[in-house]
Structure formats: structure tokens, C-alpha cells
Design a protein around this motif. Structure first.
Motif, short mmCIF file in Angstrom:
data_model
loop_
_atom_site.label_atom_id
_atom_site.label_comp_id
_atom_site.label_asym_id
_atom_site.label_seq_id
_atom_site.Cartn_x
_atom_site.Cartn_y
_atom_site.Cartn_z
N LEU A 90 39.36 107.62 -18.67
CA LEU A 90 40.50 106.74 -18.46
C LEU A 90 40.04 105.41 -17.93
O LEU A 90 38.91 105.27 -17.46
N GLN A 91 40.92 104.42 -18.01
CA GLN A 91 40.57 103.08 -17.56
C GLN A 91 41.00 102.92 -16.11
O GLN A 91 42.14 103.22 -15.74
N CYS A 92 40.09 102.45 -15.29
CA CYS A 92 40.37 102.24 -13.87
C CYS A 92 41.34 101.07 -13.71
O CYS A 92 41.13 100.00 -14.30
N PRO A 93 42.40 101.24 -12.93
CA PRO A 93 43.35 100.13 -12.75
C PRO A 93 42.78 98.99 -11.90
O PRO A 93 43.27 97.87 -11.99
N GLU A 94 41.76 99.24 -11.10
CA GLU A 94 41.20 98.20 -10.24
C GLU A 94 40.17 97.35 -10.96
O GLU A 94 40.27 96.14 -11.01
N CYS A 95 39.12 98.00 -11.53
CA CYS A 95 38.03 97.23 -12.14
C CYS A 95 38.16 97.11 -13.65
O CYS A 95 37.47 96.31 -14.26
N MET A 122 37.19 111.32 -15.30
CA MET A 122 37.84 111.97 -14.18
C MET A 122 37.78 113.48 -14.36
O MET A 122 38.12 114.00 -15.42
N ILE A 123 37.35 114.19 -13.30
CA ILE A 123 37.29 115.65 -13.31
C ILE A 123 38.31 116.15 -12.29
O ILE A 123 38.32 115.69 -11.15
N GLY A 124 39.14 117.08 -12.68
CA GLY A 124 40.13 117.65 -11.77
C GLY A 124 41.37 116.80 -11.69
O GLY A 124 41.63 115.93 -12.52
N LYS A 125 42.16 117.04 -10.64
CA LYS A 125 43.42 116.32 -10.48
C LYS A 125 43.23 114.97 -9.83
O LYS A 125 43.99 114.04 -10.08
N ARG A 171 37.29 109.79 -8.14
CA ARG A 171 37.07 108.38 -7.82
C ARG A 171 36.46 107.68 -9.03
O ARG A 171 35.77 108.30 -9.83
N CYS A 172 36.69 106.38 -9.12
CA CYS A 172 36.09 105.58 -10.17
C CYS A 172 34.58 105.57 -9.96
O CYS A 172 34.10 105.46 -8.82
N MET A 173 33.80 105.67 -11.04
CA MET A 173 32.35 105.67 -10.93
C MET A 173 31.81 104.31 -10.51
O MET A 173 30.68 104.21 -10.04
N PHE A 174 32.60 103.27 -10.67
CA PHE A 174 32.11 101.91 -10.45
C PHE A 174 32.63 101.29 -9.15
O PHE A 174 31.86 100.79 -8.35
N CYS A 175 33.96 101.37 -8.91
CA CYS A 175 34.53 100.70 -7.73
C CYS A 175 35.03 101.67 -6.67
O CYS A 175 35.55 101.26 -5.66
#
Length: 124
Positions: free
Chosen positions: A76-81, A87-90, A93-97
Motif C-alpha cells: 500500500l501507499q504510505c499517506p505520509e511519504c 504491511m503485515i497484519g492489522k 509501520r511504513c518501511m521508510f518514514c
């Protein structure tokens, strides 16, 4: 929040630590042969080599498990960066920010925005 990371990156970190630990154990074990400690040095080297090899095999298992989880993760696309992350599970965290992500609104972090904080009367 510096030490928080995505779940896939956490598994990769443990795999890396097992790899480095296994190699360090094998190198330390070779001291028994390099410093010519005789028969006991060869036994120490053998024991440390076996323990290091087990750590390396554990590392391989962790990397395999992380890879299998990564293939089934939801991209999915991170809304911040704005970068595409997995994403794993419910929640994850974003891998980048390192922003907390979720696809379920029940698990979304509840934070008041600045406008809500400014409009709340002081209760002094």
C-alpha cells in the motif's frame, strides 16, 4: 520512534544479527587452533564452529520466513511519504518514514488535530 520499524524489517534485523553472531562465534572458536592450544584448542574450535553453524542456519530460516511473509504482505501507499510499502497484519509501520499504518479503522491511532486542541476550552 527511532527504534520502531516495520515487521518485515524487524525479521530481517534478527536474521542479520544471527548471521553476524554465528560468524563471530566461528572466528572466536578458531582462536583455539590459531594460538596452538593443543587438543583442547581443537575441541573448543569444533564446539564454537558447530554453535556458529547452528546460528547461521537459524539466520537462513529467519530470512526464509521473512521472505515468505514479504510475498504475502499487502502493498500500500504510505499517506505520509507517498512510497509503496508492505504491511503485515492489522497494523504495521511504513518501511521508510515509520508512520503507523492500518487498513482497519478500529486500530487507527487516535490523535487530536491541532484545530481540535485549539478549540477545546481550558479546564483550569
Amino acid at each position: 520512534m527511532i527504534f520502531k520499524s516495520s515487521k518485515v524489517n524487524e525479521f530481517r534485523l534478527w536474521g542479520l544479527l544471527l548471521t553476524m553472531g554465528g560468524m563471530a562465534l566461528m572466528i572466536v572458536g578458531l582462536a583455539g587452533i590459531v594460538f596452538n592450544w593443543g587438543t583442547i584448542g581443537k575441541i573448543i574450535a569444533g564446539i564454537f564452529m558447530v554453535i556458529g553453524m547452528i546460528a547461521m542456519l537459524g539466520s537462513m530460516a529467519v530470512y526464509f520466513w521473512a521472505g515468505m511473509m514479504s510475498t504475502s504482505a499487502v502493498p500500500l501507499q504510505c499517506p505520509e511519504c507517498g512510497k509503496v510499502t508492505k504491511m503485515i497484519g492489522k497494523t504495521d509501520r511504513c518501511m521508510f518514514c515509520k508512520t503507523i499504518l492500518t487498513v482497519d479503522r478500529r486500530y487507527a491511532p487516535s490523535e487530536k488535530s491541532d484545530n481540535e486542541l485549539a478549540s477545546t476550552p481550558n479546564q483550569n
